[in-house]
Design an enzyme around this catalytic site. Structure first.
Site, mmCIF file in Angstrom:
data_model
loop_
_atom_site.group_PDB
_atom_site.id
_atom_site.type_symbol
_atom_site.label_atom_id
_atom_site.label_comp_id
_atom_site.label_asym_id
_atom_site.label_seq_id
_atom_site.Cartn_x
_atom_site.Cartn_y
_atom_site.Cartn_z
ATOM 1 N N GLY A 18 0.809 -1.219 0.000
ATOM 2 C CA GLY A 18 0.000 0.000 0.000
ATOM 3 C C GLY A 18 0.841 1.268 0.000
ATOM 4 O O GLY A 18 1.829 1.401 -0.722
ATOM 5 N N GLY A 92 -1.665 0.083 9.697
ATOM 6 C CA GLY A 92 -3.051 0.264 10.125
ATOM 7 C C GLY A 92 -3.846 -0.960 9.721
ATOM 8 O O GLY A 92 -3.688 -1.466 8.607
ATOM 9 N N ILE A 93 -4.659 -1.468 10.633
ATOM 10 C CA ILE A 93 -5.538 -2.596 10.278
ATOM 11 C C ILE A 93 -6.985 -2.201 10.590
ATOM 12 O O ILE A 93 -7.246 -1.336 11.434
ATOM 13 C CB ILE A 93 -5.178 -3.899 11.031
ATOM 14 C CG1 ILE A 93 -5.291 -3.720 12.562
ATOM 15 C CG2 ILE A 93 -3.793 -4.398 10.640
ATOM 16 C CD1 ILE A 93 -5.297 -5.038 13.327
ATOM 17 N N SER A 145 -6.470 9.039 9.802
ATOM 18 C CA SER A 145 -7.459 8.894 8.728
ATOM 19 C C SER A 145 -8.512 9.973 8.919
ATOM 20 O O SER A 145 -8.713 10.454 10.051
ATOM 21 C CB SER A 145 -8.121 7.515 8.832
ATOM 22 O OG SER A 145 -9.243 7.446 7.974
ATOM 23 N N TYR A 158 -11.666 0.963 14.335
ATOM 24 C CA TYR A 158 -10.690 1.623 13.466
ATOM 25 C C TYR A 158 -10.792 3.148 13.637
ATOM 26 O O TYR A 158 -9.770 3.819 13.842
ATOM 27 C CB TYR A 158 -10.978 1.227 12.013
ATOM 28 C CG TYR A 158 -10.080 1.878 10.999
ATOM 29 C CD1 TYR A 158 -8.833 1.341 10.701
ATOM 30 C CD2 TYR A 158 -10.478 3.020 10.306
ATOM 31 C CE1 TYR A 158 -7.998 1.939 9.760
ATOM 32 C CE2 TYR A 158 -9.654 3.622 9.367
ATOM 33 C CZ TYR A 158 -8.419 3.072 9.103
ATOM 34 O OH TYR A 158 -7.594 3.670 8.167
ATOM 35 N N PRO A 188 -5.404 10.205 5.251
ATOM 36 C CA PRO A 188 -5.923 9.973 3.900
ATOM 37 C C PRO A 188 -7.444 9.892 3.924
ATOM 38 O O PRO A 188 -8.062 9.598 4.957
ATOM 39 C CB PRO A 188 -5.333 8.613 3.510
ATOM 40 C CG PRO A 188 -4.272 8.313 4.528
ATOM 41 C CD PRO A 188 -4.688 9.033 5.773
ATOM 42 N N GLY A 189 -8.041 10.135 2.741
ATOM 43 C CA GLY A 189 -9.484 9.909 2.577
ATOM 44 C C GLY A 189 -9.671 8.503 2.050
ATOM 45 O O GLY A 189 -9.767 7.542 2.816
HETATM 46 N N1 LIG Z 1 -6.307 3.031 2.086
HETATM 47 C C1 LIG Z 1 -7.007 4.071 2.492
HETATM 48 O O1 LIG Z 1 -7.863 4.591 1.772
HETATM 49 C C2 LIG Z 1 -6.772 4.670 3.844
HETATM 50 C C3 LIG Z 1 -7.625 5.715 4.247
HETATM 51 C C4 LIG Z 1 -7.385 6.331 5.486
HETATM 52 C C5 LIG Z 1 -6.316 5.920 6.276
HETATM 53 N N2 LIG Z 1 -5.518 4.901 5.861
HETATM 54 C C6 LIG Z 1 -4.390 4.535 6.731
HETATM 55 O O2 LIG Z 1 -3.191 4.685 5.994
HETATM 56 C C7 LIG Z 1 -2.217 3.710 6.445
HETATM 57 C C8 LIG Z 1 -1.702 2.903 5.258
HETATM 58 O O3 LIG Z 1 -2.828 2.205 4.737
HETATM 59 P P1 LIG Z 1 -2.761 1.233 3.474
HETATM 60 O O4 LIG Z 1 -4.060 1.400 2.786
HETATM 61 O O5 LIG Z 1 -1.480 1.443 2.756
HETATM 62 O O6 LIG Z 1 -2.777 -0.192 4.237
HETATM 63 P P2 LIG Z 1 -2.265 -1.620 3.744
HETATM 64 O O7 LIG Z 1 -3.126 -2.616 4.420
HETATM 65 O O8 LIG Z 1 -2.205 -1.645 2.256
HETATM 66 O O9 LIG Z 1 -0.795 -1.669 4.357
HETATM 67 C C9 LIG Z 1 -0.594 -1.690 5.742
HETATM 68 C C10 LIG Z 1 0.694 -2.417 6.059
HETATM 69 O O10 LIG Z 1 0.769 -2.604 7.476
HETATM 70 C C11 LIG Z 1 1.307 -3.896 7.701
HETATM 71 N N3 LIG Z 1 0.931 -4.378 9.029
HETATM 72 C C12 LIG Z 1 -0.312 -4.657 9.486
HETATM 73 N N4 LIG Z 1 -0.263 -5.083 10.748
HETATM 74 C C13 LIG Z 1 1.044 -5.077 11.106
HETATM 75 C C14 LIG Z 1 1.740 -5.415 12.311
HETATM 76 N N5 LIG Z 1 1.083 -5.855 13.386
HETATM 77 N N6 LIG Z 1 3.090 -5.273 12.345
HETATM 78 C C15 LIG Z 1 3.766 -4.840 11.246
HETATM 79 N N7 LIG Z 1 3.161 -4.513 10.095
HETATM 80 C C16 LIG Z 1 1.814 -4.623 10.019
HETATM 81 C C17 LIG Z 1 0.710 -4.757 6.596
HETATM 82 O O11 LIG Z 1 1.456 -5.957 6.415
HETATM 83 C C18 LIG Z 1 0.790 -3.800 5.413
HETATM 84 O O12 LIG Z 1 2.017 -3.920 4.725
HETATM 85 C C19 LIG Z 1 -2.941 2.866 7.490
HETATM 86 O O13 LIG Z 1 -2.598 3.342 8.785
HETATM 87 C C20 LIG Z 1 -4.408 3.098 7.209
HETATM 88 O O14 LIG Z 1 -5.197 2.931 8.338
HETATM 89 C C21 LIG Z 1 -5.740 4.249 4.681
#
Ligand SMILES: NC(=O)c1ccc[n+]([C@@H]2O[C@H](COP(=O)([O-])OP(=O)(O)OC[C@H]3O[C@@H](n4cnc5c(N)ncnc54)[C@H](O)[C@@H]3O)[C@@H](O)[C@H]2O)c1
Length: 268
Positions: A18, A92-93, A145, A158, A188-189
């Site tokens: 991501g 982020g999960i 977020s 979350y 991010p949105g």
């Molecule tokens: N995708 C979106 O639209 C969005 C929107 C708002 C906020 N966010 C936030 O942005 C950030 C990046 O999001 P993304 O969409 O790239 O997520 P993603 O799920 O694509 O990537 C997240 C990464 O975190 C790693 N990870 C998860 N649990 C872990 C742990 N316990 N230890 C180590 N690594 C761990 C995963 O393996 C993954 O590589 C996150 O914090 C997410 O909450 C994302």
């Protein structure tokens, strides 16, 4: 624009997929040495992509809930790559459940999300801060977020975790300021990543199959309804904001929740 990050060491926690993956590559494009940390084995692939830019790199498979492992990793990064200048925490999960109303979830759906999203950020800051404050130089960037600012009902554990990340970021910004270290958070949105695809799955799971929107139909309708520009943000656009915040061009930016969200959330 020269961000002057060449030769500096950046640590990307959550760098395997991501946005973290794109942020790792973008720091490398800017000439920074990059440590890629994640629980996912694809840290090795990202490190190879980073190394193609001619910078030093290190891949470490670590779970952010394991503070001892993070501390060992921080020491290894300092030894092998040099003094850490920038720490980005993108991990982020989601809970994996649609939360509307919140009692569709159980209290037992909350702790893991908070252990990873909030305590993971706290563990990371604890693991890396000491040499940085001794050198009186550096930046932290956390990932929150829009969901943490608007009481988003999509996934209550979350949303609450993301509000907590913002609070921790502001505390860190105040604590670090006397040491010339800045802390900010990206909000991010909607960004097209594996996480967004998971949200689509659980948000639409309860609909009858013939009424279930495809991923593209779902995000186009949602972002069009909620954000004035109505556009998905790309991982590249998020990464550009992160490297800007790391650079001295953002010398006076600290304690901020930076919404990169197509104009979804507006404060003044
Ligand atoms: N995708 C979106 O639209 C969005 C929107 C708002 C906020 N966010 C936030 O942005 C950030 C990046 O999001 P993304 O969409 O790239 O997520 P993603 O799920 O694509 O990537 C997240 C990464 O975190 C790693 N990870 C998860 N649990 C872990 C742990 N316990 N230890 C180590 N690594 C761990 C995963 O393996 C993954 O590589 C996150 O914090 C997410 O909450 C994302």
């Amino acid at each position: 624009m020269n961000l002057e990050l060449t030769g500096q060491v950046a640590v990307i926690v959550g760098g395997a997929n991501g946005m973290g993956r794109m942020i790792s590559k973008t720091f490398a494009e800017e000439g920074a040495h990059v440590a890629v940390i994640d629980r996912d084995a694809s840290v090795e692939d990202v490190a190879r992509e980073v190394a193609a830019h001619g910078v030093r790199t290190l891949a470490e498979q670590v779970d952010v809930t394991d503070f001892e492992a993070l501390k060992e990793t921080a020491a290894r990064v300092e030894d092998e790559l040099g003094p850490v200048r920038h720490v980005v925490f993108t991990v982020g999960i989601d809970s994996g459940k649609g939360g509307f109303p919140f009692w569709n979830l159980e209290p037992s759906d909350w702790p893991l999300v908070h252990n990873v999203n909030v305590l993971g950020a706290v563990n990371t800051a604890h693991a890396f801060y000491a040499p940085m404050i001794a050198r009186r130089q550096g930046t932290f960037c956390f990932f929150s977020s829009v969901a943490g600012q608007i009481g988003s009902q999509t996934d209550p554990p979350y949303s609450v975790s993301k509000a907590a990340v913002l609070s921790f970021m502001q505390i860190a910004a105040k604590d670090f300021a006397p040491y010339n270290i800045r802390a900010n958070a990206i909000c991010p949105g909607m960004v097209d990543t594996p996480l967004q695809r998971r949200i689509h799955k659980f948000s639409t799971a309860n609909l009858p199959e013939d009424e279930r929107p495809t991923y593209e139909e779902w995000y186009t309708e949602k972002i069009g309804r909620l954000a004035v520009l109505g556009e998905l943000t790309s991982p590249e656009e998020i990464a550009a904001t992160v490297v800007f915040l790391a650079s001295d061009l953002a010398r006076t930016v600290t304690g901020q929740a930076v919404n990169v969200d197509s104009g979804w959330v507006m404060h003044w």
